[in-house]
Structure formats: C-alpha cells, structure tokens
Design a protein around this motif. Structure first.
Motif, PDB file in Angstrom:
ATOM      1  N   ARG A 133       0.866  -1.033  -0.126  1.00 55.15           N
ATOM      2  CA  ARG A 133      -0.027   0.075  -0.007  1.00 55.15           C
ATOM      3  C   ARG A 133       0.890   1.291  -0.100  1.00 55.15           C
ATOM      4  O   ARG A 133       0.633   2.375  -0.707  1.00 55.15           O
ATOM      5  CB  ARG A 133      -0.943   0.019   1.168  1.00 55.15           C
ATOM      6  CG  ARG A 133      -2.087  -0.983   1.118  1.00 55.15           C
ATOM      7  CD  ARG A 133      -3.056  -0.837   2.264  1.00 55.15           C
ATOM      8  NE  ARG A 133      -2.561  -0.843   3.555  1.00 55.15           N
ATOM      9  CZ  ARG A 133      -2.493  -2.044   3.968  1.00 55.15           C
ATOM     10  NH1 ARG A 133      -3.204  -3.099   3.583  1.00 55.15           N
ATOM     11  NH2 ARG A 133      -2.065  -2.281   5.346  1.00 55.15           N
ATOM     12  N   SER A 136       2.800   1.570  -3.438  1.00 54.53           N
ATOM     13  CA  SER A 136       2.003   2.104  -4.444  1.00 54.53           C
ATOM     14  C   SER A 136       1.540   3.657  -4.441  1.00 54.53           C
ATOM     15  O   SER A 136       1.686   4.350  -5.388  1.00 54.53           O
ATOM     16  CB  SER A 136       0.821   1.364  -4.386  1.00 54.53           C
ATOM     17  OG  SER A 136      -0.415   1.395  -5.311  1.00 54.53           O
ATOM     18  N   LYS A 137       1.469   4.041  -3.205  1.00 53.73           N
ATOM     19  CA  LYS A 137       0.925   5.356  -3.261  1.00 53.73           C
ATOM     20  C   LYS A 137       2.192   6.337  -3.359  1.00 53.73           C
ATOM     21  O   LYS A 137       2.069   7.357  -4.034  1.00 53.73           O
ATOM     22  CB  LYS A 137       0.587   5.635  -1.450  1.00 53.73           C
ATOM     23  CG  LYS A 137       0.341   7.329  -1.487  1.00 53.73           C
ATOM     24  CD  LYS A 137       0.069   7.263   0.042  1.00 53.73           C
ATOM     25  CE  LYS A 137      -0.442   8.981   0.525  1.00 53.73           C
ATOM     26  NZ  LYS A 137      -0.494   9.097   1.782  1.00 53.73           N
ATOM     27  N   ALA A 140       3.261   6.282  -7.331  1.00 52.44           N
ATOM     28  CA  ALA A 140       2.218   7.216  -8.021  1.00 52.44           C
ATOM     29  C   ALA A 140       2.540   8.783  -7.767  1.00 52.44           C
ATOM     30  O   ALA A 140       2.497   9.413  -8.557  1.00 52.44           O
ATOM     31  CB  ALA A 140       0.644   6.875  -7.595  1.00 52.44           C
ATOM     32  N   GLU A 145       1.727   8.680 -11.896  1.00 55.85           N
ATOM     33  CA  GLU A 145       0.709   7.606 -12.440  1.00 55.85           C
ATOM     34  C   GLU A 145       0.999   6.305 -11.524  1.00 55.85           C
ATOM     35  O   GLU A 145       2.399   6.055 -11.036  1.00 55.85           O
ATOM     36  CB  GLU A 145       0.698   7.481 -13.761  1.00 55.85           C
ATOM     37  CG  GLU A 145       1.951   6.998 -14.409  1.00 55.85           C
ATOM     38  CD  GLU A 145       2.182   6.755 -16.027  1.00 55.85           C
ATOM     39  OE1 GLU A 145       0.968   6.965 -16.582  1.00 55.85           O
ATOM     40  OE2 GLU A 145       3.222   6.602 -16.613  1.00 55.85           O
ATOM     41  N   GLU A 146       0.039   5.160 -11.554  1.00 55.59           N
ATOM     42  CA  GLU A 146       0.288   4.284 -10.780  1.00 55.59           C
ATOM     43  C   GLU A 146       1.052   3.210 -11.719  1.00 55.59           C
ATOM     44  O   GLU A 146       1.078   3.389 -13.138  1.00 55.59           O
ATOM     45  CB  GLU A 146      -0.981   3.570 -10.581  1.00 55.59           C
ATOM     46  CG  GLU A 146      -1.979   4.138  -9.722  1.00 55.59           C
ATOM     47  CD  GLU A 146      -3.141   3.348  -9.276  1.00 55.59           C
ATOM     48  OE1 GLU A 146      -3.266   2.528  -9.930  1.00 55.59           O
ATOM     49  OE2 GLU A 146      -3.901   3.944  -8.390  1.00 55.59           O
ATOM     50  N   GLU A 147       2.085   2.390 -11.036  1.00 51.09           N
ATOM     51  CA  GLU A 147       2.789   1.432 -11.649  1.00 51.09           C
ATOM     52  C   GLU A 147       2.818  -0.027 -11.132  1.00 51.09           C
ATOM     53  O   GLU A 147       3.815  -0.153 -10.351  1.00 51.09           O
ATOM     54  CB  GLU A 147       4.461   2.202 -11.792  1.00 51.09           C
ATOM     55  CG  GLU A 147       4.649   3.355 -12.844  1.00 51.09           C
ATOM     56  CD  GLU A 147       4.581   2.823 -14.424  1.00 51.09           C
ATOM     57  OE1 GLU A 147       4.565   1.611 -14.699  1.00 51.09           O
ATOM     58  OE2 GLU A 147       4.430   3.830 -15.212  1.00 51.09           O
ATOM     59  N   PRO A 148       1.857  -0.478 -11.340  1.00 51.85           N
ATOM     60  CA  PRO A 148       1.779  -2.012 -10.726  1.00 51.85           C
ATOM     61  C   PRO A 148       3.046  -2.853 -10.783  1.00 51.85           C
ATOM     62  O   PRO A 148       3.278  -3.474  -9.946  1.00 51.85           O
ATOM     63  CB  PRO A 148       0.430  -2.447 -11.333  1.00 51.85           C
ATOM     64  CG  PRO A 148      -0.352  -1.523 -11.815  1.00 51.85           C
ATOM     65  CD  PRO A 148       0.801  -0.394 -12.157  1.00 51.85           C
ATOM     66  N   VAL A 151       5.632  -1.546  -8.623  1.00 51.92           N
ATOM     67  CA  VAL A 151       5.190  -1.983  -7.012  1.00 51.92           C
ATOM     68  C   VAL A 151       5.272  -3.403  -6.709  1.00 51.92           C
ATOM     69  O   VAL A 151       6.107  -3.620  -5.688  1.00 51.92           O
ATOM     70  CB  VAL A 151       3.788  -1.559  -6.676  1.00 51.92           C
ATOM     71  CG1 VAL A 151       3.410  -1.841  -5.396  1.00 51.92           C
ATOM     72  CG2 VAL A 151       3.331  -0.174  -7.022  1.00 51.92           C
TER      73      VAL A 151
END
Length: 201
Positions: A133, A136-137, A140, A145-148, A151
């Motif tokens: 968690r 991920s935050k 971003a 932007e999110e980068e799964p 992460v």
C-alpha cells in the motif's frame, strides 16, 4: 384537457456568478448567493465529558431515563462520560507510543541502512500488504501515475530481504536521483511496521 405539468428538476440549474477578478463562477443554486461580509475568526468550542456523552446518547433514551429515574439517568450519563474519557485517553496513549517508535528509528542514512531489520517479524506478520500500500502510493506520487509492475517488483525485493543499499541500486534505473530518498523512506516505514508488530505481539 390541459397538458400535465412537467416534473420539477432534481437539481437546481447552475448559474454563473462573477468573481472579484471579473471571471464567471458556476453556482449550484438557481438564485445567486448574497454577498458575504468579512468572515469571523473561527473559535473552537471546548466541550466537557458530560456534554460529549449527552450528545452521543439517543434523545429518546435520555428522555426515558430522566422521566423514569433521575438517579439512573445521572448514573448512565456518568458511565457514558467515563467511556468517552477512556476512549480519549487510549487514543492519546496510542499516539504517544507511535511517536516513541518513530523517534527510535534512525534518520541518518548510514545508521538507517545498517539497521538490523527484523525480517522474521516481517514475514510472520504478513507486513507485505502494508508495504505494498505504501509503495503504491509513493510510486504514484513520484511518477505521476500508478505503476503496478514497479510496485510488485519493490514488494518482491523486500520479501527477499534485500539490503537497503542493494534496493537503491535496483531502483536507480527507474527512479534516478529519487531512488535513494525513496529507499530511505521505505526503510523507515519498514522498521516502524516491524517494531509496531512486535509491540502488539
């Protein structure tokens, strides 16, 4: 026969309102707001424990208590007040403990990177979810932007008990100059979570 009246809209029509700069500002109200004078400074109101307890109790219950047995009502109010105070004290105690844990974690990079992370607690307490968690935050925030995939990569490396220094090396190709600061924050969070888990145990 006359046509049926149209149903009233669920929301008022948005209207435009001029601001001080001459620009038009949308208002969700059909009628423009009246010009407001200078706002007064906000002064917080302090409530007693009894007032807090009374506000938290259902009105019907308090009325019944007062009507049937004033002594019982007073006892119930005192009990509610004690519960409010106990809850407040517990919250303050937890906040103080949290502050003590944070203060015990090194802020110097050399000391932090040499810190002996309790990996056994990390694995036993399944702290990877908390790490995921957090990562991920922060990813971003850094990349916009999110980068799964990134992460997942970081969480996997933490799960392999990688050293902080090696983690920096792994992340430099992606985060460049931000890699070191990212790992410093990651390691402080990781140490905090393990210490907190140990306290609960």
């Amino acid at each position: 026969s006359p046509a049926p009246a149209a149903p009233a809209p669920l929301f008022a029509k948005k209207t435009a309102k001029k601001t001080a700069g001459g620009k038009r500002k949308l208002s969700v109200f059909a009628v423009e707001d009246e010009e407001q004078g200078p706002k007064k400074a906000f002064v917080p109101i302090e409530y007693t424990a009894e007032e807090l307890a009374a506000a938290a109790a259902p009105a019907s219950t308090m009325a019944e208590d007062d009507e049937d047995d004033p002594a019982a009502a007073a006892a119930a109010a005192a009990k509610r007040a004690a519960a409010v105070i106990a809850k407040k004290n517990q919250a303050e105690k937890e906040e103080k403990a949290r502050g003590s844990l944070i203060e015990s974690i090194p802020t110097d990079k050399k000391k932090l990177f040499k810190y002996d992370v309790d990996w056994r607690t990390y694995d036993a307490s399944n702290l990877s979810e908390s790490v995921q968690r957090w990562v991920s935050k922060k990813v971003a925030e850094l990349l916009g932007e999110e980068e799964p995939s990134l992460v997942e990569f970081v969480v996997e490396k933490v799960g392999e008990h990688l050293s902080a220094k090696d983690m920096v090396s792994e992340l430099e190709p992606v985060l460049d100059d931000e890699a070191e600061q990212f790992v410093i924050k990651l390691w402080r969070m990781l140490i905090y979570e393990t210490l907190k888990a140990n306290e609960k145990a």
